[in-house]
Design an enzyme around this catalytic site. Structure first.
Site, short mmCIF file in Angstrom:
data_model
loop_
_atom_site.label_atom_id
_atom_site.label_comp_id
_atom_site.label_asym_id
_atom_site.label_seq_id
_atom_site.Cartn_x
_atom_site.Cartn_y
_atom_site.Cartn_z
N CYS A 6 1.73 37.32 2.68
CA CYS A 6 1.95 36.10 1.90
C CYS A 6 3.30 35.51 2.32
CB CYS A 6 1.95 36.43 0.42
SG CYS A 6 2.38 35.02 -0.64
N CYS A 63 5.87 35.81 -1.01
CA CYS A 63 6.39 37.09 -1.52
C CYS A 63 6.33 38.24 -0.52
CB CYS A 63 5.68 37.47 -2.81
SG CYS A 63 3.96 38.00 -2.56
N CYS A 87 -2.68 34.79 -3.67
CA CYS A 87 -1.99 36.06 -3.51
C CYS A 87 -2.05 36.82 -4.83
CB CYS A 87 -0.54 35.81 -3.10
SG CYS A 87 0.46 37.31 -3.03
N CYS A 124 1.93 37.08 -6.16
CA CYS A 124 2.75 35.96 -6.63
C CYS A 124 1.93 34.72 -7.00
CB CYS A 124 3.81 35.60 -5.60
SG CYS A 124 3.14 34.73 -4.14
N CYS A 127 -11.23 32.16 4.28
CA CYS A 127 -10.76 31.00 5.03
C CYS A 127 -9.35 30.68 4.50
CB CYS A 127 -11.73 29.85 4.78
SG CYS A 127 -11.37 28.36 5.69
#
Length: 137
Positions: A46, A49, A95, A98, A118
């Site tokens: 991510c 984070c 995510c 976060c 995707c």
């Protein structure tokens, strides 16, 4: 959910596209993402984070214009949200740590899962498994 930086801090540290995608549930134009054609071995994290999201071994070319994966690193790494925008029912992926917007998951991927995650390049940071180089999408 992890403590994530304030909107002001994110605006200062992210590109306009990265902020738009991760914080406003945006979508980058197809075939423009920096990580779309990345074929190196490593882990996709991510951007907000740094939580691990996808292993490069699960990435494949779906032809859709965005990085595609058939499986996340763990069930906890992704949060699934019903998305009824644009007159279509889809499943948004965020995510799991976060809550940053990543993209969508579709039931048209390859085996073994049959799923296509995707993902916007702008929501990812790739870490090369050999030399540790990091590339922001």
């Amino acid at each position: 959910m992890a403590n994530k930086p304030s909107a002001e801090e994110l605006k200062k540290n992210l590109s306009d596209m990265q902020f738009y995608v991760t914080q406003n549930h945006g979508t980058e134009p197809p075939f423009t993402g920096r990580l779309l054609h990345n074929k190196r071995d490593g882990v996709y994290h991510c951007l907000i984070c740094d939580a691990p999201l996808f292993h490069s071994q699960t990435k494949y070319d779906s032809g859709c214009g965005w990085p595609s994966f058939y499986e996340p690193v763990s069930e906890e790494s992704i949060r699934y949200i019903k998305d009824l925008s644009h007159g279509v029912q889809r499943i948004e992926i965020r995510c799991g740590n976060c809550d940053a917007h990543l993209g969508h998951v579709f039931p048209d991927g390859p085996q073994p899962t049959g799923e296509r995650y995707c993902v916007n390049s702008a929501s990812l940071r790739f870490t090369d498994g050999e030399n540790g180089e990091e590339i922001n999408g």
